[in-house]
Design an enzyme around this catalytic site. Structure first.
Site, mmCIF file in Angstrom:
data_model
loop_
_atom_site.group_PDB
_atom_site.id
_atom_site.type_symbol
_atom_site.label_atom_id
_atom_site.label_comp_id
_atom_site.label_asym_id
_atom_site.label_seq_id
_atom_site.Cartn_x
_atom_site.Cartn_y
_atom_site.Cartn_z
ATOM 1 N N LYS A 173 0.971 3.803 -3.222
ATOM 2 C CA LYS A 173 0.577 5.204 -3.110
ATOM 3 C C LYS A 173 1.727 6.141 -3.461
ATOM 4 C CE LYS A 173 -3.778 4.802 -1.989
ATOM 5 N NZ LYS A 173 -4.826 5.162 -2.976
ATOM 6 N N TYR A 184 0.835 -1.204 0.000
ATOM 7 C CA TYR A 184 0.000 0.000 0.000
ATOM 8 C C TYR A 184 0.871 1.256 0.000
ATOM 9 C CZ TYR A 184 -3.725 3.245 1.301
ATOM 10 O OH TYR A 184 -4.617 4.281 1.322
#
Length: 248
Positions: free
Chosen positions: A156, A152
């Protein structure tokens, strides 16, 4: 300042719940025609007055097909909001426990989906000499992730890089590309699961690290997106707007 998106066509991915659903409602309230896009067709049923389009955006072919569907129905896309993403039900685990499929699933949802949708929307925007693309990144795209999920944080960060690169490429065509980086927002079952997994002590530490001493709401993020999609933001591009209550 009143944001007016009257007559604009805004395509919103990840529209079935949480931040994406809030974005749909706010841009609609500002006068936009909304095309809601999500893999979860049932989840979009609560959205009224929008066109609904089901697709798995991690696939280039599927992303292009659904964007063509939106164009066929609405005639153009003035703004694309890439809100699809999230942690795909994962929680933080040691690096030794991460499977290849888990890693790729998060990249597909957060980075691939934005790339393929932008790729499909850009030609029409170029032809009209204007457009808005807004990605939903995260504080995890600017620093290590509170989730502890390696994929994650990495995805991002990649999405922030993609946003800035597209801003450079598309700016000469009158297209702005920006990102909103939310702080911790409980917006769906996955984020609720993350918050519960923190436990009381870590929850307090997170809140103590936020100047406003509260978690975010989906509407906080939607308000920033609405601004970046409007004429008021026509000379803002390549930027990452942190909407996080102030980060200590």
């Amino acid at each position: 300042m009143r944001i007016d998106l009257s007559g604009r066509v805004v395509a919103v991915t990840g529209a079935a719940q949480g931040i994406g659903a809030a974005i749909c409602r706010q841009v609609q309230d500002a006068g936009a025609h909304v095309a809601a896009i999500d893999i979860d067709a049932a989840g979009m049923a609560a959205l009224e007055g929008v066109s609904r389009h089901e697709a798995d955006l991690g696939s280039r072919d599927a992303a292009h097909a659904v964007m063509a569907e939106v164009l066929a129905e609405h005639g153009r896309i003035d703004a694309l909001v890439c809100s699809a993403g999230g942690v795909r039900g994962q929680v933080g685990r040691p690096i030794e426990d991460i499977a290849e499929d888990d890693w790729h699933a998060i990249f597909a949802a957060n980075v691939d989906a934005a790339m393929w949708c932008a790729q499909a929307a850009a030609p029409g925007m170029k032809a009209r000499g204007q457009g808005r693309i807004v990605t939903i990144s995260s504080g995890a795209g600017l620093r290590p992730s509170l989730t502890g999920i390696q994929a994650y944080a990495s995805a991002k960060h990649a999405l922030v890089g993609l946003t800035r690169q597209l801003a450079l490429e598309l700016g000469p065509h009158g297209i702005t590309v920006n990102s909103v980086a939310p702080g911790f927002v409980i917006s769906n079952p996955s984020t609720a699961k993350q918050w519960e997994a923190f436990g009381a002590a870590r929850q307090k530490a997170v809140l103590d690290g936020i100047h406003m001493r509260r978690l975010g709401r989906p509407e906080d993020i939607a308000a920033a997106v609405c601004f970046l999609a409007s004429d008021a933001a026509e000379w803002i591009s390549g930027q990452v707007l942190s909407v996080d209550g102030g980060h200590a």
